[in-house]
Motif scaffolding. Structure first.
Motif, PDB file in Angstrom:
ATOM      1  N   LYS A  42      42.692  50.376  39.612  1.00  0.00           N
ATOM      2  CA  LYS A  42      41.950  51.672  40.116  1.00  0.00           C
ATOM      3  C   LYS A  42      40.341  51.435  39.973  1.00  0.00           C
ATOM      4  CE  LYS A  42      41.424  56.610  39.151  1.00  0.00           C
ATOM      5  NZ  LYS A  42      41.763  57.597  38.295  1.00  0.00           N
ATOM      6  N   ASN A  43      39.985  50.645  38.960  1.00  0.00           N
ATOM      7  CA  ASN A  43      38.856  50.534  38.450  1.00  0.00           C
ATOM      8  C   ASN A  43      38.084  48.923  38.700  1.00  0.00           C
ATOM      9  OD1 ASN A  43      38.236  53.132  37.323  1.00  0.00           O
ATOM     10  ND2 ASN A  43      39.534  52.447  35.751  1.00  0.00           N
ATOM     11  N   ASN A  44      39.001  48.237  39.619  1.00  0.00           N
ATOM     12  CA  ASN A  44      38.545  47.000  40.103  1.00  0.00           C
ATOM     13  C   ASN A  44      38.240  46.090  39.038  1.00  0.00           C
ATOM     14  OD1 ASN A  44      38.440  45.179  42.263  1.00  0.00           O
ATOM     15  ND2 ASN A  44      36.313  45.630  42.723  1.00  0.00           N
ATOM     16  N   GLN A  45      39.052  45.872  38.067  1.00  0.00           N
ATOM     17  CA  GLN A  45      38.648  45.027  36.826  1.00  0.00           C
ATOM     18  C   GLN A  45      39.784  44.254  36.441  1.00  0.00           C
ATOM     19  OE1 GLN A  45      36.461  46.644  33.163  1.00  0.00           O
ATOM     20  NE2 GLN A  45      38.211  47.365  32.835  1.00  0.00           N
ATOM     21  N   ILE A  46      39.405  43.187  35.892  1.00  0.00           N
ATOM     22  CA  ILE A  46      40.429  42.157  35.176  1.00  0.00           C
ATOM     23  C   ILE A  46      39.808  41.760  33.769  1.00  0.00           C
ATOM     24  CG2 ILE A  46      41.464  39.871  35.332  1.00  0.00           C
ATOM     25  CD1 ILE A  46      41.053  39.730  38.107  1.00  0.00           C
ATOM     26  N   ILE A  47      40.725  42.066  32.753  1.00  0.00           N
ATOM     27  CA  ILE A  47      40.176  41.651  31.383  1.00  0.00           C
ATOM     28  C   ILE A  47      41.340  40.296  31.008  1.00  0.00           C
ATOM     29  CG2 ILE A  47      39.968  42.227  29.143  1.00  0.00           C
ATOM     30  CD1 ILE A  47      39.298  45.050  30.284  1.00  0.00           C
ATOM     31  N   PHE A  48      40.602  39.175  30.564  1.00  0.00           N
ATOM     32  CA  PHE A  48      41.256  38.124  30.032  1.00  0.00           C
ATOM     33  C   PHE A  48      41.008  38.140  28.530  1.00  0.00           C
ATOM     34  CE2 PHE A  48      40.006  36.828  34.380  1.00  0.00           C
ATOM     35  CZ  PHE A  48      41.303  36.405  34.701  1.00  0.00           C
ATOM     36  N   PHE A  49      42.277  37.966  27.654  1.00  0.00           N
ATOM     37  CA  PHE A  49      42.332  38.084  26.205  1.00  0.00           C
ATOM     38  C   PHE A  49      42.330  36.601  25.883  1.00  0.00           C
ATOM     39  CE2 PHE A  49      43.134  42.379  27.769  1.00  0.00           C
ATOM     40  CZ  PHE A  49      42.388  43.036  27.247  1.00  0.00           C
ATOM     41  N   GLY A  50      41.721  36.353  24.570  1.00  0.00           N
ATOM     42  CA  GLY A  50      41.629  34.927  24.382  1.00  0.00           C
ATOM     43  C   GLY A  50      42.448  34.642  22.899  1.00  0.00           C
ATOM     44  N   PRO A  51      42.137  33.575  22.631  1.00  0.00           N
ATOM     45  CA  PRO A  51      40.808  32.794  23.198  1.00  0.00           C
ATOM     46  C   PRO A  51      40.883  32.345  24.717  1.00  0.00           C
ATOM     47  CG  PRO A  51      42.134  31.270  21.913  1.00  0.00           C
ATOM     48  CD  PRO A  51      42.846  32.408  21.801  1.00  0.00           C
ATOM     49  N   VAL A  52      39.791  32.440  25.432  1.00  0.00           N
ATOM     50  CA  VAL A  52      39.747  32.387  26.852  1.00  0.00           C
ATOM     51  C   VAL A  52      38.962  31.165  27.044  1.00  0.00           C
ATOM     52  CG1 VAL A  52      38.904  33.345  29.300  1.00  0.00           C
ATOM     53  CG2 VAL A  52      39.915  34.858  27.299  1.00  0.00           C
ATOM     54  N   GLU A  53      39.399  30.105  27.914  1.00  0.00           N
ATOM     55  CA  GLU A  53      38.516  29.038  28.593  1.00  0.00           C
ATOM     56  C   GLU A  53      38.542  29.097  30.031  1.00  0.00           C
ATOM     57  OE1 GLU A  53      38.931  24.793  26.782  1.00  0.00           O
ATOM     58  OE2 GLU A  53      40.000  24.733  28.674  1.00  0.00           O
ATOM     59  N   VAL A  54      37.281  28.879  30.481  1.00  0.00           N
ATOM     60  CA  VAL A  54      37.248  28.918  31.755  1.00  0.00           C
ATOM     61  C   VAL A  54      36.666  27.451  32.438  1.00  0.00           C
ATOM     62  CG1 VAL A  54      35.952  29.923  33.820  1.00  0.00           C
ATOM     63  CG2 VAL A  54      36.835  31.408  31.863  1.00  0.00           C
ATOM     64  N   THR A  55      37.129  27.078  33.279  1.00  0.00           N
ATOM     65  CA  THR A  55      36.565  25.453  33.650  1.00  0.00           C
ATOM     66  C   THR A  55      36.303  25.532  35.050  1.00  0.00           C
ATOM     67  OG1 THR A  55      38.691  24.468  33.677  1.00  0.00           O
ATOM     68  CG2 THR A  55      37.187  24.254  31.724  1.00  0.00           C
ATOM     69  N   GLN A  56      35.331  24.884  35.717  1.00  0.00           N
ATOM     70  CA  GLN A  56      35.010  24.385  36.990  1.00  0.00           C
ATOM     71  C   GLN A  56      33.902  23.396  37.119  1.00  0.00           C
ATOM     72  OE1 GLN A  56      32.607  27.311  39.399  1.00  0.00           O
ATOM     73  NE2 GLN A  56      33.862  26.549  41.308  1.00  0.00           N
ATOM     74  N   GLY A  57      34.722  22.299  37.255  1.00  0.00           N
ATOM     75  CA  GLY A  57      34.000  20.932  37.265  1.00  0.00           C
ATOM     76  C   GLY A  57      33.180  20.880  35.789  1.00  0.00           C
ATOM     77  N   SER A  58      31.893  20.669  35.756  1.00  0.00           N
ATOM     78  CA  SER A  58      31.170  20.513  34.382  1.00  0.00           C
ATOM     79  C   SER A  58      31.194  21.644  33.785  1.00  0.00           C
ATOM     80  CB  SER A  58      30.052  19.629  34.454  1.00  0.00           C
ATOM     81  OG  SER A  58      28.911  20.503  34.816  1.00  0.00           O
ATOM     82  N   ILE A  59      31.447  23.089  34.392  1.00  0.00           N
ATOM     83  CA  ILE A  59      31.003  24.030  33.822  1.00  0.00           C
ATOM     84  C   ILE A  59      32.276  24.461  32.784  1.00  0.00           C
ATOM     85  CG2 ILE A  59      30.875  26.650  34.194  1.00  0.00           C
ATOM     86  CD1 ILE A  59      29.748  25.871  36.984  1.00  0.00           C
ATOM     87  N   LYS A  60      31.737  25.170  31.645  1.00  0.00           N
ATOM     88  CA  LYS A  60      32.801  25.451  30.572  1.00  0.00           C
ATOM     89  C   LYS A  60      32.421  26.824  29.867  1.00  0.00           C
ATOM     90  CE  LYS A  60      36.011  23.629  27.201  1.00  0.00           C
ATOM     91  NZ  LYS A  60      36.400  22.445  26.409  1.00  0.00           N
ATOM     92  N   ILE A  61      33.120  27.658  29.868  1.00  0.00           N
ATOM     93  CA  ILE A  61      33.068  29.120  29.191  1.00  0.00           C
ATOM     94  C   ILE A  61      33.977  29.201  28.288  1.00  0.00           C
ATOM     95  CG2 ILE A  61      32.789  31.466  29.589  1.00  0.00           C
ATOM     96  CD1 ILE A  61      31.961  31.058  32.374  1.00  0.00           C
ATOM     97  N   ASN A  62      33.882  29.612  27.007  1.00  0.00           N
ATOM     98  CA  ASN A  62      34.753  29.946  25.982  1.00  0.00           C
ATOM     99  C   ASN A  62      34.528  31.242  25.338  1.00  0.00           C
ATOM    100  OD1 ASN A  62      36.471  27.338  25.510  1.00  0.00           O
ATOM    101  ND2 ASN A  62      34.504  26.409  25.226  1.00  0.00           N
ATOM    102  N   ALA A  63      35.310  32.113  25.449  1.00  0.00           N
ATOM    103  CA  ALA A  63      35.137  33.371  24.915  1.00  0.00           C
ATOM    104  C   ALA A  63      36.245  34.014  24.172  1.00  0.00           C
ATOM    105  CB  ALA A  63      34.893  34.498  25.978  1.00  0.00           C
ATOM    106  N   ASN A  64      36.035  35.105  23.501  1.00  0.00           N
ATOM    107  CA  ASN A  64      37.336  35.759  22.957  1.00  0.00           C
ATOM    108  C   ASN A  64      37.852  36.671  24.077  1.00  0.00           C
ATOM    109  OD1 ASN A  64      36.806  34.519  20.338  1.00  0.00           O
ATOM    110  ND2 ASN A  64      35.705  36.425  19.617  1.00  0.00           N
TER     111      ASN A  64
END
Length: 183
Positions: A42-64
Motif C-alpha cells: 500500500k505504501n510502496n515500501q520494502i524493508i530488509f532486516f539484518g544484518p543486511v548486505e547489498v553488493t553490486q560489482g565493487s559496491i558494498k552496503i552493510n546495514a542493520n
C-alpha cells in the motif's frame, strides 16, 4: 503483480546508488542478503532486516536495516540504510577506493543526493571528512559537512599528501601502505 512492482522499485533504488561507481559495476547484478524482509504494498515500501548486505560489482552496503520507498505524493525513490554504523564502499573509475559510514545513509534518486547522518565519515584514497552530517550532491559534485555545533563537536577534514595517494594507488591490494616518516 503489485508486489513485483515494489521489488523492482527497491532494486532500482539500490542500483541507482551506484551512479558514481565504476562503469562495470552498473552492469552487475544487485544481490541483497538479509535475515528477513517485509513489503508494504500500500505504501510502496520494502524493508530488509539484518544484518543486511547489498553488493553490486565493487559496491558494498552493510546495514542493520535497509528501507526502499517512494516519498509520499512524489515519484522520487529513496533508499535509507541504518546501522551502528551503516557502511558504503566502492572502487571509483580511477581505481581508488571510496567509503562512507554513518548511523544513517540516505540516497535520494531524483536529486542524486547522498546524505550521511550521525557520526558521518566520508573517505577517499586516505583523505577523510567527518562530521555529524555530510551531504554530497553527485551531479554537481558538491559536499557540505556540518557538526552539531555543541561542545568540541566540529567538522574535521584530513587531506593526505599527493605522494601518499600515489603510493596507495600503486600498492597491491593485499599489501598495507607503509607510513611516511614525518622527518
Amino acid at each position: 503483480m503489485k508486489q513485483n512492482n515494489i521489488l523492482l522499485v527497491g532494486l532500482m533504488l539500490i542500483t541507482s546508488m551506484s551512479a558514481f561507481a565504476k562503469v562495470g559495476d552498473l552492469q552487475q547484478e544487485v544481490k541483497i542478503k538479509a535475515v528477513s524482509q517485509t513489503a508494504d504494498i500500500k505504501n510502496n515500501q520494502i524493508i530488509f532486516f539484518g544484518p543486511v548486505e547489498v553488493t553490486q560489482g565493487s559496491i558494498k552496503i552493510n546495514a542493520n536495516q535497509l528501507r526502499a520507498f517512494s516519498a509520499e505524493g512524489e515519484n522520487s525513490k529513496i533508499l535509507v540504510a541504518t546501522g551502528n554504523p551503516a557502511t558504503y564502499s566502492q572502487i571509483l573509475d580511477d581505481g581508488r577506493p571510496a567509503s562512507a559510514s554513518a548511523k544513517e545513509i540516505r540516497y535520494e534518486m531524483a536529486t542524486r543526493t547522498l546524505t550521511l547522518t550521525g557520526s558521518a565519515t566520508l573517505d577517499q584514497a586516505g583523505s577523510q571528512v567527518t562530521g555529524n552530517l555530510i551531504r554530497y550532491d553527485i551531479i554537481q559534485q558538491k559536499l557540505i559537512a556540518e557538526s552539531t555545533g555543541s561542545g568540541d563537536d566540529r567538522v574535521i577534514t584530513i587531506i593526505k599528501p599527493d605522494n601518499y595517494q600515489e603510493e596507495l594507488k600503486n600498492q597491491p591490494a593485499d599489501k598495507p601502505v607503509k607510513k611516511q616518516d614525518p622527518k
